[in-house]
Motif scaffolding. Structure first.
Motif, short mmCIF file in Angstrom:
data_model
loop_
_atom_site.label_atom_id
_atom_site.label_comp_id
_atom_site.label_asym_id
_atom_site.label_seq_id
_atom_site.Cartn_x
_atom_site.Cartn_y
_atom_site.Cartn_z
N ASP A 26 -8.94 -89.46 0.49
CA ASP A 26 -10.19 -89.57 1.26
C ASP A 26 -11.38 -89.10 0.43
O ASP A 26 -12.44 -89.72 0.44
CB ASP A 26 -10.12 -88.74 2.54
CG ASP A 26 -9.13 -89.27 3.56
OD1 ASP A 26 -8.82 -90.48 3.52
OD2 ASP A 26 -8.66 -88.47 4.38
N LEU A 27 -11.20 -87.99 -0.28
CA LEU A 27 -12.29 -87.43 -1.09
C LEU A 27 -12.66 -88.35 -2.25
O LEU A 27 -13.82 -88.38 -2.66
CB LEU A 27 -11.89 -86.06 -1.63
CG LEU A 27 -11.68 -84.96 -0.59
CD1 LEU A 27 -11.13 -83.71 -1.26
CD2 LEU A 27 -12.97 -84.66 0.15
N GLU A 28 -11.69 -89.09 -2.76
CA GLU A 28 -11.92 -89.96 -3.91
C GLU A 28 -12.55 -91.30 -3.56
O GLU A 28 -12.98 -92.02 -4.46
CB GLU A 28 -10.59 -90.24 -4.63
CG GLU A 28 -10.03 -89.05 -5.35
CD GLU A 28 -8.75 -89.37 -6.08
OE1 GLU A 28 -8.84 -89.93 -7.19
OE2 GLU A 28 -7.68 -89.09 -5.53
N GLN A 29 -12.62 -91.62 -2.28
CA GLN A 29 -13.18 -92.92 -1.88
C GLN A 29 -14.61 -93.07 -2.37
O GLN A 29 -15.41 -92.14 -2.23
CB GLN A 29 -13.15 -93.07 -0.36
CG GLN A 29 -11.78 -93.21 0.23
CD GLN A 29 -11.09 -94.49 -0.24
OE1 GLN A 29 -11.66 -95.57 -0.22
NE2 GLN A 29 -9.86 -94.33 -0.68
N PRO A 30 -14.95 -94.23 -2.94
CA PRO A 30 -16.34 -94.46 -3.36
C PRO A 30 -17.29 -94.29 -2.16
O PRO A 30 -17.00 -94.78 -1.07
CB PRO A 30 -16.34 -95.91 -3.84
CG PRO A 30 -14.91 -96.20 -4.20
CD PRO A 30 -14.09 -95.37 -3.25
N GLY A 31 -18.34 -93.56 -2.37
CA GLY A 31 -19.32 -93.33 -1.31
C GLY A 31 -18.96 -92.22 -0.34
O GLY A 31 -19.73 -91.94 0.57
N ALA A 32 -17.81 -91.57 -0.53
CA ALA A 32 -17.42 -90.47 0.36
C ALA A 32 -18.44 -89.34 0.25
O ALA A 32 -18.87 -88.98 -0.84
CB ALA A 32 -16.03 -89.96 0.00
N GLN A 33 -18.84 -88.83 1.41
CA GLN A 33 -19.78 -87.71 1.45
C GLN A 33 -19.16 -86.60 2.27
O GLN A 33 -18.39 -86.84 3.20
CB GLN A 33 -21.10 -88.15 2.07
CG GLN A 33 -21.76 -89.25 1.27
CD GLN A 33 -23.26 -89.18 1.31
OE1 GLN A 33 -23.84 -88.29 1.94
NE2 GLN A 33 -23.89 -90.10 0.63
N PHE A 34 -19.52 -85.37 1.94
CA PHE A 34 -18.98 -84.23 2.67
C PHE A 34 -19.32 -84.31 4.16
O PHE A 34 -18.52 -83.92 5.00
CB PHE A 34 -19.47 -82.90 2.08
CG PHE A 34 -18.77 -82.54 0.80
CD1 PHE A 34 -17.40 -82.39 0.73
CD2 PHE A 34 -19.50 -82.33 -0.36
CE1 PHE A 34 -16.75 -82.05 -0.45
CE2 PHE A 34 -18.87 -81.98 -1.55
CZ PHE A 34 -17.50 -81.85 -1.60
#
Length: 86
Positions: A26-34
């Motif tokens: 999930d963290l590695e997904q392109p565009g992932a934001q906290f």
């Protein structure tokens, strides 16, 4: 332990320090934001504190304000690399 913080290690720290369960994928997904995971600057501050205690270093200022996991890892890993080269 690796000199660099990885996505799986970040996911484990988020669980332990911020109480947020998220996968490395999930963290590695392109565009992932906290924000997508409900993680705010206070949660990141706890992780920064843990990393500083573990590695005996001051993590680059601003890591707790990172908007994305990729940005956070870049800032932290730059700090770890600088310490290793010192």
């Amino acid at each position: 332990m690796s000199n660099n913080l990885s996505y799986p290690e970040l996911a484990a720290l988020l669980q332990a320090r911020a109480g947020v369960t998220v996968t490395a994928g999930d963290l590695e997904q392109p565009g992932a934001q906290f924000d997508d995971f409900g993680i705010d600057s206070l949660g990141l501050l706890g992780i920064v504190g843990e990393l500083e205690n573990r590695h005996g270093l001051k993590v680059t200022s601003g890591a707790e304000s990172a908007k994305t996991p990729a940005e956070f890892l870049e800032l932290v890993n730059n700090s770890l690399s600088a310490k290793a080269g010192a």
